[in-house]
Design a protein around this motif. Sequence first.
Motif, PDB file in Angstrom:
ATOM      1  N   LEU A 236       9.205   3.733  -0.322  1.00 53.60           N
ATOM      2  CA  LEU A 236       8.006   4.565  -0.416  1.00 53.60           C
ATOM      3  C   LEU A 236       6.775   3.895  -1.023  1.00 53.60           C
ATOM      4  CD1 LEU A 236       9.564   7.997  -1.492  1.00 53.60           C
ATOM      5  CD2 LEU A 236       9.003   7.179   0.808  1.00 53.60           C
ATOM      6  N   LEU A 237       6.937   2.805  -1.736  1.00 59.03           N
ATOM      7  CA  LEU A 237       5.783   2.197  -2.400  1.00 59.03           C
ATOM      8  C   LEU A 237       5.023   1.205  -1.521  1.00 59.03           C
ATOM      9  CD1 LEU A 237       7.053   1.582  -6.050  1.00 59.03           C
ATOM     10  CD2 LEU A 237       5.394   3.279  -5.264  1.00 59.03           C
ATOM     11  N   SER A 239       3.777  -0.185   2.510  1.00 57.23           N
ATOM     12  CA  SER A 239       3.620   0.047   3.943  1.00 57.23           C
ATOM     13  C   SER A 239       4.616  -0.842   4.687  1.00 57.23           C
ATOM     14  CB  SER A 239       2.190  -0.283   4.379  1.00 57.23           C
ATOM     15  OG  SER A 239       2.002  -1.694   4.491  1.00 57.23           O
ATOM     16  N   PRO A 240       4.823  -0.623   5.976  1.00 57.10           N
ATOM     17  CA  PRO A 240       5.718  -1.510   6.738  1.00 57.10           C
ATOM     18  C   PRO A 240       5.288  -2.975   6.692  1.00 57.10           C
ATOM     19  CG  PRO A 240       5.302   0.494   7.975  1.00 57.10           C
ATOM     20  CD  PRO A 240       4.381   0.527   6.792  1.00 57.10           C
ATOM     21  N   ASP A 241       3.997  -3.223   6.399  1.00 57.71           N
ATOM     22  CA  ASP A 241       3.505  -4.597   6.262  1.00 57.71           C
ATOM     23  C   ASP A 241       3.756  -5.178   4.878  1.00 57.71           C
ATOM     24  OD1 ASP A 241       2.470  -4.468   8.849  1.00 57.71           O
ATOM     25  OD2 ASP A 241       0.555  -3.693   8.154  1.00 57.71           O
ATOM     26  N   GLY A 242       4.233  -4.344   3.949  1.00 58.77           N
ATOM     27  CA  GLY A 242       4.474  -4.808   2.587  1.00 58.77           C
ATOM     28  C   GLY A 242       3.321  -4.573   1.638  1.00 58.77           C
ATOM     29  N   TYR A 243       2.234  -3.904   2.101  1.00 60.36           N
ATOM     30  CA  TYR A 243       1.088  -3.674   1.217  1.00 60.36           C
ATOM     31  C   TYR A 243       1.420  -2.572   0.218  1.00 60.36           C
ATOM     32  CZ  TYR A 243      -3.618  -2.799  -0.468  1.00 60.36           C
ATOM     33  OH  TYR A 243      -4.710  -2.640  -1.284  1.00 60.36           O
ATOM     34  N   TYR A 244       1.087  -2.811  -1.050  1.00 62.48           N
ATOM     35  CA  TYR A 244       1.418  -1.902  -2.144  1.00 62.48           C
ATOM     36  C   TYR A 244       0.294  -0.905  -2.352  1.00 62.48           C
ATOM     37  CZ  TYR A 244       2.780  -0.514  -6.914  1.00 62.48           C
ATOM     38  OH  TYR A 244       3.148   0.180  -8.035  1.00 62.48           O
ATOM     39  N   ASP A 374      -1.560   0.823   5.398  1.00 64.94           N
ATOM     40  CA  ASP A 374      -1.328   1.423   4.090  1.00 64.94           C
ATOM     41  C   ASP A 374      -0.460   2.666   4.267  1.00 64.94           C
ATOM     42  OD1 ASP A 374      -1.428   1.821   1.379  1.00 64.94           O
ATOM     43  OD2 ASP A 374      -3.601   2.097   1.260  1.00 64.94           O
ATOM     44  N   GLY A 375       0.179   3.101   3.160  1.00 62.74           N
ATOM     45  CA  GLY A 375       1.082   4.236   3.209  1.00 62.74           C
ATOM     46  C   GLY A 375       2.471   3.807   3.639  1.00 62.74           C
ATOM     47  N   HIS A 376       3.493   4.503   3.151  1.00 59.88           N
ATOM     48  CA  HIS A 376       4.872   4.079   3.448  1.00 59.88           C
ATOM     49  C   HIS A 376       5.179   4.106   4.938  1.00 59.88           C
ATOM     50  CE1 HIS A 376       5.381   8.482   3.454  1.00 59.88           C
ATOM     51  NE2 HIS A 376       6.413   8.258   4.234  1.00 59.88           N
ATOM     52  N   ASP A 377       4.434   4.950   5.692  1.00 62.57           N
ATOM     53  CA  ASP A 377       4.646   5.023   7.137  1.00 62.57           C
ATOM     54  C   ASP A 377       3.688   4.137   7.915  1.00 62.57           C
ATOM     55  OD1 ASP A 377       2.320   6.399   6.623  1.00 62.57           O
ATOM     56  OD2 ASP A 377       2.966   8.275   7.566  1.00 62.57           O
ATOM     57  N   GLY A 378       2.760   3.474   7.212  1.00 61.41           N
ATOM     58  CA  GLY A 378       1.801   2.596   7.872  1.00 61.41           C
ATOM     59  C   GLY A 378       0.725   3.335   8.638  1.00 61.41           C
ATOM     60  N   LYS A 379       0.573   4.626   8.386  1.00 63.65           N
ATOM     61  CA  LYS A 379      -0.376   5.440   9.147  1.00 63.65           C
ATOM     62  C   LYS A 379      -1.472   6.028   8.267  1.00 63.65           C
ATOM     63  CE  LYS A 379       3.156   6.696  12.537  1.00 63.65           C
ATOM     64  NZ  LYS A 379       3.926   7.812  13.187  1.00 63.65           N
ATOM     65  N   MET A 399     -12.423  -5.220   3.205  1.00 63.51           N
ATOM     66  CA  MET A 399     -12.786  -3.806   3.250  1.00 63.51           C
ATOM     67  C   MET A 399     -11.550  -2.954   2.982  1.00 63.51           C
ATOM     68  SD  MET A 399     -15.039  -1.489   5.901  1.00 63.51           S
ATOM     69  CE  MET A 399     -14.198  -1.959   7.404  1.00 63.51           C
ATOM     70  N   LYS A 400     -11.730  -1.943   2.140  1.00 61.26           N
ATOM     71  CA  LYS A 400     -10.635  -1.060   1.752  1.00 61.26           C
ATOM     72  C   LYS A 400     -10.786   0.271   2.479  1.00 61.26           C
ATOM     73  CE  LYS A 400      -8.591   1.328  -2.200  1.00 61.26           C
ATOM     74  NZ  LYS A 400      -8.832   1.797  -3.577  1.00 61.26           N
ATOM     75  N   TYR A 401      -9.779   0.628   3.279  1.00 58.66           N
ATOM     76  CA  TYR A 401      -9.839   1.891   4.021  1.00 58.66           C
ATOM     77  C   TYR A 401      -8.455   2.531   4.110  1.00 58.66           C
ATOM     78  CZ  TYR A 401      -9.099  -1.735   7.643  1.00 58.66           C
ATOM     79  OH  TYR A 401      -8.673  -2.827   8.373  1.00 58.66           O
ATOM     80  N   GLY A 402      -7.776   2.547   2.949  1.00 60.60           N
ATOM     81  CA  GLY A 402      -6.421   3.096   2.926  1.00 60.60           C
ATOM     82  C   GLY A 402      -6.285   4.318   2.057  1.00 60.60           C
ATOM     83  N   THR A 403      -5.174   4.377   1.313  1.00 64.05           N
ATOM     84  CA  THR A 403      -4.891   5.507   0.444  1.00 64.05           C
ATOM     85  C   THR A 403      -5.674   5.383  -0.863  1.00 64.05           C
ATOM     86  OG1 THR A 403      -3.010   4.360  -0.542  1.00 64.05           O
ATOM     87  CG2 THR A 403      -2.567   5.727   1.394  1.00 64.05           C
ATOM     88  N   HIS A 404      -5.611   6.457  -1.659  1.00 61.90           N
ATOM     89  CA  HIS A 404      -6.334   6.446  -2.929  1.00 61.90           C
ATOM     90  C   HIS A 404      -5.708   5.474  -3.915  1.00 61.90           C
ATOM     91  CE1 HIS A 404      -8.836   7.898  -6.176  1.00 61.90           C
ATOM     92  NE2 HIS A 404      -7.758   8.136  -6.913  1.00 61.90           N
TER      93      HIS A 404
END
Length: 560
Positions: A236-237, A239-244, A374-379, A399-404
């Motif tokens: 859960l921590l 994304s499928p790419d490994g981003y935290y 980003d996100g555990h589901d990559g979405k 550029m940052k465009y993911g979760t909070h």
Amino acid sequence: MRKFSLFIIILFLLPFMLFAGEHPSIFITSQEAAEIRASLDKYPLLKKSFENLKTQTEKALRQGIEVPPPGEAGGYEHEKHKQNYRDMQAAGVLYTITGNEKYAQFVKDMLFAYAEMYPKLGPHPLSHKQRPGKLFHQTLNETVWLVYTSIAYDCISDWLSADDRKHIETNVFDHIIELFTVEHSDVFNRIHNHGTWMVASVGMYGYVIGDKNLVEMALYGTKKDGKGGFLKQLDLLFSPDGYYLEGPYYIRYALRPFFLYAEAVERNEPQRKIFEYRDGILGKVHYSTMQTVFSNGTFPPINDASRSMDVRSIGPVVSNDIAYQRYGANKNLLAIAAIQDQVILNKAGLMVAKDMATADVIPELAWKSVEFTDGHDGKQGGLGILRSGTGEKQTMALMKYGTHGLGHGHFDKLHFSLFDQGSQVVFDYGFSRWINMEPKFGGRYLPENDSYAKQTIAHNTVTVDQKSQNFGNRKEADKVAAERHFFHAGGDVQVMSARSTKHYPGVQMQRTLFLVDQEKLTQPIVVDLFRVESTDEHSYDYPIHFHGQLITTILNIRPP
């Protein structure tokens, strides 16, 4: 009848003593120690790392044992307990490599001193609403203490007498395990870096004493139902790419428990194939973290983060060496190791040091443009990085465009930063704190971290109606994410684009960034297109925190 009784006893004990075996086993083995001894004069980086650790530990031995009562965060007592666990681990590893019993004696004496004090301690008196440890103001620091001390205890366990082990375990470790798994079980099961440290510490100690129950709890949560624990953290921590989800700065800190515990699991239960779990997620974690760094090795200060933290900190050193050994040699990881200028003292560090010594040329860091989901589901949006050039002269736009990003997140969707010619040109403010400075609220986050550093205006993105995104409400911000639009890397014109549609009611925002590097240009240029649409009237601010001077503009800029 006697044979039947003996069989029953053995069968009963087997599940609980499954891992009891040769020590040490969770970080280094006796065989690895012999290989390191034989290689010290062959590989300069190995020799340097060994001598540095020895110098540090010899200083600790000269100073003697000091176990002070608990004190303020960032104060002398706090820092002394931190230094104690570092010194114990170093001494344990040195005993394993050299066989010199003075190092084992130092660890024993230190643990006996803690055994005298720890049973008498209650919750830390200066926790300031944080989950208190006993030595430290928060359980997080106590879990780090147990991670390091478990390695030290593993290294000297066979040297200690059975009575010594019983004394230490009864008066120190049993109390800590109860603190973590009973009193703070909610933290243990929490999907968060504090939970990661806690499960890793208990799991590593579980392997040292051969306690299957502790290992299972660490992997699956206190109830062993899979709703918490190390594997759920991996699920859960990232994304499928490994981003935290909290960003590079905080995974830089959490790399240690993730990789140290995974190493302990792999060494003791290779059948679990922990480094293959979730399609090799730990390898992706390390690569995604290292690929965010500026060309000088500094991490981009996304969310709560220092603007000066780099790959030389111990977390990236641990993960870089282990990833290099577990996932295969890589020139960029070798370049990271060259910046770090140190290795850990086990078979992973030995492999890196050997390859550094035998390489014809030490490669320079040459990461390419990359996008992470980003996100555990990559979405849930992502993070985009455009790069041009190599080495220290590389230009990098982010550029940052993911979760909070949970409690350490900032209200900064569509924020961008620019690194060029060895420095941050368009920069992120990062956090507001003085780490480990006792007069500055013990190094904790200051009120200004909430009032300014986290707010939208402190970032390089549009602010609407002089309000922060999601009106500065973290719970609301955690429910939404920005959206990836497109990403194109390679060639002399690279571009990334993302949208923010849920951070200001009735306002649609889109940012498109180009990184252009053509022959007729003396330097790469950034083109920033920011579109804001709404059916209502709003005021818009477009802050760019620029470390330089505005030279020219086609706009008629004048005071309001």
